[in-house]
Design a protein around this motif. Structure first.
Motif, mmCIF file in Angstrom:
data_model
loop_
_atom_site.group_PDB
_atom_site.id
_atom_site.type_symbol
_atom_site.label_atom_id
_atom_site.label_comp_id
_atom_site.label_asym_id
_atom_site.label_seq_id
_atom_site.Cartn_x
_atom_site.Cartn_y
_atom_site.Cartn_z
ATOM 1 N N ILE A 50 -9.617 7.816 -0.630
ATOM 2 C CA ILE A 50 -9.667 8.299 0.626
ATOM 3 C C ILE A 50 -8.428 9.130 1.151
ATOM 4 O O ILE A 50 -8.348 10.284 1.609
ATOM 5 C CB ILE A 50 -10.008 7.236 1.658
ATOM 6 N N ALA A 51 -7.195 8.475 1.091
ATOM 7 C CA ALA A 51 -6.080 9.135 1.582
ATOM 8 C C ALA A 51 -5.454 10.239 0.703
ATOM 9 O O ALA A 51 -5.191 11.203 1.209
ATOM 10 C CB ALA A 51 -4.851 8.239 1.330
ATOM 11 N N LEU A 52 -5.885 10.097 -0.627
ATOM 12 C CA LEU A 52 -5.132 11.133 -1.550
ATOM 13 C C LEU A 52 -6.217 12.330 -1.640
ATOM 14 O O LEU A 52 -5.757 13.520 -1.805
ATOM 15 C CB LEU A 52 -4.935 10.713 -3.001
ATOM 16 N N GLY A 53 -7.468 11.915 -1.443
ATOM 17 C CA GLY A 53 -8.482 12.901 -1.503
ATOM 18 C C GLY A 53 -8.387 13.918 -0.142
ATOM 19 O O GLY A 53 -8.377 15.112 -0.119
ATOM 20 N N THR A 54 -7.868 13.172 1.024
ATOM 21 C CA THR A 54 -7.716 13.842 2.444
ATOM 22 C C THR A 54 -6.324 14.737 2.205
ATOM 23 O O THR A 54 -6.474 16.004 2.677
ATOM 24 C CB THR A 54 -7.469 12.794 3.463
ATOM 25 N N ASN A 55 -5.426 14.305 1.664
ATOM 26 C CA ASN A 55 -4.342 15.199 1.289
ATOM 27 C C ASN A 55 -4.752 16.347 0.337
ATOM 28 O O ASN A 55 -4.157 17.532 0.798
ATOM 29 C CB ASN A 55 -3.472 14.500 0.370
ATOM 30 N N ASN A 94 -5.664 22.403 0.692
ATOM 31 C CA ASN A 94 -6.586 23.311 0.788
ATOM 32 C C ASN A 94 -6.469 24.014 1.978
ATOM 33 O O ASN A 94 -6.619 25.291 2.016
ATOM 34 C CB ASN A 94 -8.054 22.979 0.521
ATOM 35 N N ALA A 95 -6.422 23.319 3.230
ATOM 36 C CA ALA A 95 -6.594 24.021 4.581
ATOM 37 C C ALA A 95 -5.163 24.901 4.658
ATOM 38 O O ALA A 95 -5.366 25.926 4.987
ATOM 39 C CB ALA A 95 -6.675 22.996 5.692
ATOM 40 N N ALA A 96 -4.111 24.480 4.308
ATOM 41 C CA ALA A 96 -2.832 25.051 4.385
ATOM 42 C C ALA A 96 -2.864 26.357 3.494
ATOM 43 O O ALA A 96 -2.098 27.356 3.872
ATOM 44 C CB ALA A 96 -1.807 23.973 3.875
ATOM 45 N N LYS A 109 0.866 -1.333 -0.102
ATOM 46 C CA LYS A 109 -0.084 0.204 -0.023
ATOM 47 C C LYS A 109 0.835 1.209 -0.103
ATOM 48 O O LYS A 109 2.270 1.001 0.325
ATOM 49 C CB LYS A 109 -0.822 -0.077 1.334
ATOM 50 N N LEU A 110 0.369 2.245 -0.370
ATOM 51 C CA LEU A 110 -0.786 2.586 -1.148
ATOM 52 C C LEU A 110 -0.689 2.013 -2.488
ATOM 53 O O LEU A 110 0.283 1.899 -3.006
ATOM 54 C CB LEU A 110 -0.887 4.112 -0.959
ATOM 55 N N MET A 111 -1.915 1.801 -3.115
ATOM 56 C CA MET A 111 -1.905 1.177 -4.375
ATOM 57 C C MET A 111 -0.937 2.131 -5.352
ATOM 58 O O MET A 111 -0.197 1.365 -6.173
ATOM 59 C CB MET A 111 -3.314 1.009 -4.998
ATOM 60 N N ALA A 112 -0.963 3.237 -5.347
ATOM 61 C CA ALA A 112 -0.270 4.161 -6.361
ATOM 62 C C ALA A 112 -0.191 5.515 -5.877
ATOM 63 O O ALA A 112 -0.913 5.981 -4.756
ATOM 64 C CB ALA A 112 -0.832 4.027 -7.742
ATOM 65 N N HIS A 113 0.571 6.407 -6.520
ATOM 66 C CA HIS A 113 1.164 7.519 -5.911
ATOM 67 C C HIS A 113 -0.137 8.790 -6.355
ATOM 68 O O HIS A 113 -0.138 9.770 -5.535
ATOM 69 C CB HIS A 113 2.359 7.993 -6.916
ATOM 70 N N ASN A 114 -0.972 8.277 -7.217
ATOM 71 C CA ASN A 114 -2.314 9.246 -7.418
ATOM 72 C C ASN A 114 -3.211 8.149 -8.024
ATOM 73 O O ASN A 114 -3.158 7.074 -8.152
ATOM 74 C CB ASN A 114 -1.844 10.379 -8.517
ATOM 75 N N VAL A 115 -4.413 8.857 -7.966
ATOM 76 C CA VAL A 115 -5.681 8.061 -8.167
ATOM 77 C C VAL A 115 -5.714 7.680 -9.540
ATOM 78 O O VAL A 115 -6.222 6.672 -10.055
ATOM 79 C CB VAL A 115 -6.826 8.995 -7.820
ATOM 80 N N THR A 153 -11.003 12.454 -10.815
ATOM 81 C CA THR A 153 -10.118 11.984 -9.740
ATOM 82 C C THR A 153 -10.365 13.036 -8.779
ATOM 83 O O THR A 153 -10.475 14.247 -9.184
ATOM 84 C CB THR A 153 -8.628 11.892 -10.240
ATOM 85 N N PRO A 154 -9.917 12.809 -7.541
ATOM 86 C CA PRO A 154 -10.012 14.130 -6.513
ATOM 87 C C PRO A 154 -8.513 14.857 -6.482
ATOM 88 O O PRO A 154 -8.679 15.945 -6.179
ATOM 89 C CB PRO A 154 -10.027 13.521 -5.189
ATOM 90 N N ASP A 155 -7.569 14.385 -7.190
ATOM 91 C CA ASP A 155 -6.221 15.055 -6.869
ATOM 92 C C ASP A 155 -5.796 15.540 -8.324
ATOM 93 O O ASP A 155 -4.597 16.061 -8.478
ATOM 94 C CB ASP A 155 -5.181 14.051 -6.329
ATOM 95 N N GLY A 156 -6.660 15.880 -9.400
ATOM 96 C CA GLY A 156 -6.333 16.363 -10.462
ATOM 97 C C GLY A 156 -5.683 15.525 -11.461
ATOM 98 O O GLY A 156 -5.307 15.756 -12.591
#
Length: 619
Positions: free
Chosen positions: A568-573, A578-580, A185-191, A601-604
């Motif tokens: 879930i993990a990369l979307g949370t990133n 955004n918070a930062a 894990k994680l499956m890959a570096h981006n979604v 995808t959530p991460d573009g």
């Protein structure tokens, strides 16, 4: 997790074992009521044989011939999880001499590390590295590396434990050659990479024309303790689930950070001096060995001498990594603020940087949100994985210096949809005045107020509570502590000894009058011996699926499941980024992100672009 007395912990463990016994004796799965007796009667106890019995797979006649690509920390844990009856390691591949040494000899940094990473010689019974290398081909920087390893005609499947940025391209290269894949894990570096990998796995076949099996190492799917927890949740012992707390707290601090290991060859301090921790530790052990083997020593401590010799070989191999130039293998030099990251640092500390890793959510949070999904999915009848509705996340580099991209503190609040309960499911409460609930508790789809909120934190600087999950229901509390111990309590009372009784309505309930004599239950004897965290079982089942190419046989963490964890993990990133930036850390998860065949995808990240990129050979 929670601060409990030893007596309260012992009570919680005993409650859990009694509940597991009761489940197998009088639970809903009638065909498994003699399961525990059968396991004990067959002598299948301890960590070595429970997987097949629990998860419904059998032995294989011909062990699958595998290569382990990436033999660092996690690669060596997976080597320790290899069962020679299921897989035969025919090749290993790594550019680091230290990783190759550990792959054969094990991790001699500590005795606990050696148990987790025993090495190929121990796992397969070789007397020496020379003997092992007659059966196991070593691929490194001198003989073609990853590409040559993938072209080895003796290989049927690969276990990938490389830095995260390499998972997708190496998996793609393997699948293009008809090789089955189990990637860490994680499956890959981006979604987008996850979706591309999943699509490839379903479109391609192995060398015999059978379906390819692409599995991802979220090992809680194969942890017997978690499987038992799911059974108890589904049986209704906790009632209606409404909150889950999870955490992974570590004591890493500046100057003592497990993600910032010493660099081979040393580093230049701000005073201009060279600080070489590896060489220093090596010299210390060499001096200790010289003292113990001096001519004037009358009584030698042969055990300590052998340990020091192993440790010296370990540090010598680690020191040899200074001769490796990581740049030809894709590692780069750049700045994080004013801090210069060298290719050597990016190789050895890849978890710290966005280009090569995914931070705390990818490395730690993905495991525990996967566990949350397992718990909540257990209450569904359609077998589908539950996905979160939203996350509100904050975090930052609150403790560490500006030597990394990765946050050292992350705090998240996830909303999951409340499940649909059967009318017969006992939630443990009833308002007589309002007649609520009148039948089944409605799911989120019928009542948007019905949600399960999951709070998650992963921090550095203080390891209090370690890691684990606390599942709170209207009838009981379940604590899973460090993947090893499970504690069960009625309501919120950690001091009550309970067993399982039947309510007037026929539902299973935790009851103090059913606690019995507090004797060791049968399930406790079944789980005797070292507790398996699931690595062994995930590899065994993957091998079983390869050898038994039936459409119904597939690893538990197949592409859609692993991709969901990555979303879930990369979307949370994304929410953290955004918070930062002052935009707020709120993110609503879209169902299209979890659809393998949908390009959203959530991460573009772009699926078509990544599909093309991962087809290129890897150095």
């Amino acid at each position: 997790m929670d601060k409990l007395s030893e007596e309260q912990r012992d009570i919680g463990k005993a409650n859990y074992y009694r509940a597991v016994d009761a489940y197998f004796q009088k639970g809903p799965e009638v065909d498994r009521r003699d399961f525990l007796k059968g396991v004990v009667g067959a002598g299948v106890v301890g960590a070595g044989g429970l997987g097949a019995a629990y998860f419904g797979y059998g032995k294989v006649k011909d062990p699958v011939r595998v290569a382990v690509i990436g033999t660092g920390d996690e690669g060596n844990v997976l080597i320790g999880g290899c069962n020679p009856e299921y897989v035969t390691v025919k090749a290993i591949c790594d550019i680091r001499p230290f990783s190759i040494h550990r792959a054969f000899h094990g991790d001699w940094s500590t005795q606990s590390a050696l148990k987790r990473r025993p090495g190929l010689m121990s796992v397969y019974g070789y007397n020496s590295q020379a003997q092992a290398e007659k059966e196991i081909k070593v691929y490194d920087s001198t003989n073609g590396g990853i590409q040559a390893c993938l072209d080895d005609p003796n290989i049927e499947a690969v276990i990938i434990a490389l830095p995260l940025w390499l998972h997708a391209p190496v998996a793609a290269q393997a699948m293009n050659r008809g090789l089955h894949v189990l990637t860490e894990k994680l499956m890959a570096h981006n979604v987008a990479q996850c979706k591309a990998m999943g699509q490839m796995s379903y479109e391609l076949t192995d060398k015999q024309g059978n379906p390819l099996h692409l599995a991802t190492g979220h090992q809680r799917h194969y942890n017997i303790k978690y499987d038992n927890a799911v059974n108890l949740i589904r049986w209704g012992l906790l009632g209606q689930l409404h909150h889950i707390r999870a955490q992974w707290h570590r004591g890493n601090k500046p100057g003592g950070d497990s993600w910032k290991m010493p660099l081979p060859g040393g580093e230049t301090t701000v005073e201009g001096k060279v600080y070489d921790r590896i060489a220093s530790d090596l010299r210390y052990r060499q001096r200790e060995l010289a003292k113990l083997t001096a001519p004037d020593v009358k009584r030698q401590d042969f055990g300590r001498i052998e340990q020091l010799r192993q440790e010296i070989a370990y540090y010598q191999a680690w020191d040899m990594d200074k001769l490796v130039d990581p740049a030809p293998y894709g590692y780069e030099q750049y700045n994080v603020g004013d801090y210069l990251v060298t290719p050597m640092e990016e190789l050895h500390r890849w978890r710290l940087f966005n280009r090569t890793g995914g931070g705390l959510m990818a490395e730690l949070g993905s495991h525990q949100l996967d566990a949350v999904s397992i718990f909540l999915s257990s209450l569904r009848d359609d077998g589908k994985k539950v996905h979160p509705l939203s996350v509100h996340a904050v975090g930052g580099r609150h403790l560490m210096p500006q030597d990394r991209d990765a946050d050292d503190h992350v705090y998240c609040m996830f909303e999951f949809p409340g499940p649909e309960y059967a009318p017969s499911f006992d939630v443990g409460y009833k308002d007589r005045v309002l007649n609520y609930p009148a039948g089944a508790v409605p799911p989120y789809e019928q009542d948007p107020n019905k949600k399960v909120v999951v709070s998650y934190s992963t921090i550095n600087g203080n390891g209090f509570g370690g890691w684990g999950e606390v599942v709170l229901g209207t009838k009981g509390t379940l604590i899973l502590d460090k993947e090893v111990d499970v504690l069960l309590y009625r309501d919120s009372n950690p001091s009550a000894k309970v067993g399982v009784a039947q309510s007037s309505g026929g539902a299973a309930v935790l009851d103090t009058s059913a606690s019995g004599d507090f004797a060791a239950p049968l399930s406790q004897s079944v789980e005797s011996g070292p507790v398996s965290r699931g690595y062994r079982e995930e590899i065994e089942h993957w091998a079983y699926c390869i050898r038994n190419p039936d459409p119904d046989n597939r690893p538990r963490c197949y592409p859609e499941v692993a991709m969901g964890d990555a979303v879930i993990a990369l979307g949370t990133n994304v929410a953290l980024e955004n918070a930062a930036k002052g935009k707020g850390g709120y993110l609503e998860f879209q169902k299209e992100w979890f659809d393998l065949d949908n390009p959203a995808t959530p991460d573009g990240s772009d699926v078509a672009k990544e599909m093309k990129a991962i087809q290129k050979p890897v150095a």
